[in-house]
Every structure is written in C-alpha cells, then in structure tokens.
Write a protein that holds these residues in place. Structure first.
Motif, short mmCIF file in Angstrom:
data_model
loop_
_atom_site.label_atom_id
_atom_site.label_comp_id
_atom_site.label_asym_id
_atom_site.label_seq_id
_atom_site.Cartn_x
_atom_site.Cartn_y
_atom_site.Cartn_z
N HIS A 277 0.85 -1.18 0.00
CA HIS A 277 0.00 0.00 0.00
C HIS A 277 0.90 1.23 0.00
CE1 HIS A 277 -4.01 -1.86 0.80
NE2 HIS A 277 -3.22 -2.87 1.18
N ASP A 283 -5.04 0.04 4.60
CA ASP A 283 -5.62 -1.29 4.39
C ASP A 283 -6.81 -1.21 3.45
OD1 ASP A 283 -5.83 -4.03 4.71
OD2 ASP A 283 -7.22 -3.86 6.40
N CYS A 284 -6.68 -0.36 2.42
CA CYS A 284 -7.79 -0.15 1.50
C CYS A 284 -8.00 -1.39 0.63
CB CYS A 284 -7.55 1.08 0.63
SG CYS A 284 -6.11 0.95 -0.45
N SER A 285 -9.16 -1.45 0.00
CA SER A 285 -9.50 -2.60 -0.84
C SER A 285 -8.79 -2.53 -2.18
CB SER A 285 -11.01 -2.65 -1.05
OG SER A 285 -11.45 -1.46 -1.70
N HIS A 286 -8.79 -3.65 -2.89
CA HIS A 286 -8.17 -3.72 -4.21
C HIS A 286 -9.15 -3.30 -5.30
CE1 HIS A 286 -4.28 -6.18 -3.73
NE2 HIS A 286 -4.58 -5.66 -2.56
N PRO A 348 -4.04 -2.34 -4.76
CA PRO A 348 -4.75 -1.52 -3.77
C PRO A 348 -5.24 -0.20 -4.38
CG PRO A 348 -2.74 -2.42 -2.82
CD PRO A 348 -2.70 -2.73 -4.29
#
Length: 378
Positions: A277, A283-286, A348
């Motif tokens: 990231h 911790d964002c989504s893909h 990400p």
C-alpha cells in the motif's frame, strides 16, 4: 585522486597516505629500485618499504618524467588528523602548464599553420615515448601487485593512485596530441573530464589485483551490489571505475545474498509476496479490471490497455483494445516496487490513485495523453 571531478552527493575521495621516504633521482626509470637498494628482494621487504618505493617512483617519478620538469611534491601533501595524505589537485595546474609550454606552441590553433613538420614529428615522438613510459609503469605496478604484501595497507590504495594517474596522463596525451587532428579543439583542456579519458588500463585485466579488490570492497561497503561492482570493474578503466565507486547507489537495497555472479536483491519470493500500500498503515481494498474483457481481447490477438477514470473520487479500471493510435504510459520494475500481485490482477486502491496522479502530473506537453480525459497505463 581528487584531481578528478566529484559528484554533489558522492562519497569523499579515498585518502592516499603521503609516504615521504624515497625520492626519484631523475635517472634511468626502470633501474631506479636497484639504485635505492631493492635487489629483487621485494618479497622480503616490509609493506612500508614497497609502498614508499611505489609512491616515490611510480607516482611522483612518473609525473616528473612525463612533465619534464622538477616540482615540489610537498605541494601534493595535505594534512589530516589521521596523517598526511596525497592531494592530486595540483596535477591540474601542472598539466595546464605542460599543455601551454609543450603542446600549444606547436599544435595550438593560432600557430599550427606555422609549425614546422619536424617540430610536430618531434612532439609526436615525445607522445610515443610517454605512452611507452606509461606502459612500463603499468608493468611495474603489475609486478608489485603479485607480491605477498600487495593486499596490506597502504599498498593497495597507493597502487590504485598510480593506475589512476596513468589513465589520466594517457587520456591527456590522446586528447591533446593527435595525428588525426592537427589542432587543439580546446585551449583549456580539463584533465579531470573523465568522459574524455581513453581506455588504457582497467581492473578487468587483473581481476584479482589488489587495486581491483580495493575498489570492489569500497563499492560493496558503500552499498553497491557485488555483481554491479564486478561489472563496473570489468567495463571501465581505473579513472572511470574509481569515479563510479565514489557515487552513492541510486536505489539502495540489501545485497548480502548477492555475489559477483548475479544480483538477487530484487528477486521476488512469490510465496511471501504481498502488494504494498502507499503507506504501511493503509488497508484499502483492491481495484481490478474486468477479467473477462482482458481475456477476450487477448483471445482475439489484441493487447488490452487499462484506463484509469474516477467516479466520485473512486478509481475505476476500464479495458479497451489497443490500436496503433492509442496513447499509453508503461511502468517497469513493478514487482520489485511492490506493485505486483501473484494472487489476482488487482492493486490496492491507494496505489491506483497514486499512479493516476503520477501520470497526470508528468504527461509531456503537447502529448496525445494530455488531450485524453482518461489516463492510460498497462
């Protein structure tokens, strides 16, 4: 060796100890060691004795014969808390004086048409003699490199300074006295311009020489990969190799597992690889393109291109088929930079946004990319 240029962010020049014990007597060059008591007994001599001979004879003696004038070698002495060392900066002025007195009066642009052929031939013969001298110096340096004391301080760095001096002087000769160009292109030739120094001697000729090992160890200690150090030492002469050894690696990495046979610092361990990231705490989504669209274009023999657009600040990846008019930007070394993904064709969201911003800010002026509403990449 500080007569050579120094990059703004380079490591400091290597200090060469000043050993003021043996002075060249201006006699026959090759027999000088015999005249100062060296009777083929080098192996029994101390490293200090050989270092003093190497500097007094092969460094200062070579320079004295080349210039054809006496000079005070104390001008090369620089003080340091760890002891006096050799500063080669005075070499620039000495070579400038040599150029003004020995070369320009014969081959200078303003006098070349008036120069007699005999004067020019005499100068060319002098050049030949000096190149023969430098070849002799290299042979004598090679002979000292195989002595059992060759790897003991301070001999490697003193012999290195001799090799750098030889490469510098040979470059000056080739640039200033040339039969193919009967005039000097520059009045103010800079002997420190490494791009003009011609190959004459390089570490590759003696891959296990103490001087080559010294440079290799310097580079590795400064963060260079052993493989890259070996490549540099086998590709360039000592002037260029020394200059590169002072540069800081542009992309530092852990090269503990690398060797002269290859670099593994950027190899990817797929079993433990994770996409990075932008920041460690993210911790964002893909975000992923439509996989079926990608496969469909490939099945048709085409090349899929991904465009990044934004829907209410959320990045979206669109897939189109590339044509010969499709503008695009590519990114290399994505795996080593953490932008790979062994599990899926996705990245990400933070990285997609960063790439889009990077491309937008760096599009060339008047590029077709600047006329597109979307940003292309692969």
């Amino acid at each position: 060796m500080d007569h050579l240029p120094e990059a703004a962010t380079a490591f400091a020049h290597v200090r060469v100890p000043f050993v003021d014990e043996i002075t060249f007597d201006a006699g026959h060059f090759v027999s000088f060691p015999h005249r100062v008591g060296f009777n083929n007994d080098f192996a029994a001599r101390s490293v200090g004795d050989i270092a003093a001979l190497a500097q007094g004879w092969l460094y200062f003696g070579t320079l004295q014969v080349f210039l054809g004038v006496n000079f005070d070698r104390n001008e090369f002495r620089a003080s340091h808390p760890d002891g006096d060392h050799v500063s080669s900066r005075p070499l620039r002025q000495l070579l400038t004086s040599w150029l003004l007195t020995k070369v320009i009066p014969i081959l200078g642009p303003e006098v070349v048409t008036k120069t007699s052929r005999s004067s020019a031939l005499e100068l060319y013969q002098s050049k030949k003699s000096m190149l023969e001298l430098l070849e002799t110096v290299l042979k004598e340096t090679d002979a000292l490199e195989v002595q059992p004391q060759a790897s003991s301080d301070p001999l490697p760095v003193i012999l290195l300074s001799v090799r750098v001096l030889v490469a510098t002087l040979s470059g000056v000769l080739e640039e200033t006295i040339s039969q193919s160009n009967f005039s000097l292109l520059e009045h103010n030739y800079n002997p420190g311009a490494i791009e003009k120094l011609r190959f004459m001697d390089g570490p590759s000729k003696m891959p296990k020489a103490a001087t080559a090992n010294f440079l290799s160890n310097e580079m590795i200690a400064n963060g260079w990969c052993p493989f890259m150090a070996c490549k540099v030492l086998s590709s360039y002469n000592y002037v260029v190799a020394y200059y590169i050894s002072r540069l800081r690696p542009y992309n530092p990495a852990n090269h503990d597992l690398c060797s002269e046979n290859g670099c593994v610092a950027y190899n990817v361990d797929m079993s433990r690889y994770h996409s990075k990231h932008v920041s460690p705490d993210c911790d964002c989504s893909h975000v992923a393109p439509d996989a079926e669209q990608v496969r469909s274009i490939i099945r048709e023999g085409g090349i899929p291109i991904i465009s990044i657009t934004f829907d209410e600040q959320e990045p979206k990846l669109n897939v189109i088929k590339m044509t010969n008019k499709t503008p695009y930007i590519t990114f290399s070394h994505i795996w080593s930079d953490g932008l790979g993904n062994p599990a899926a064709n996705s990245l990400p969201r933070c990285q997609i946004t960063k790439l889009a911003k990077y491309i937008k800010e760096r599009r060339p002026p008047n590029s077709p990319l600047s006329k597109e509403s979307s940003i292309w990449g692969i």
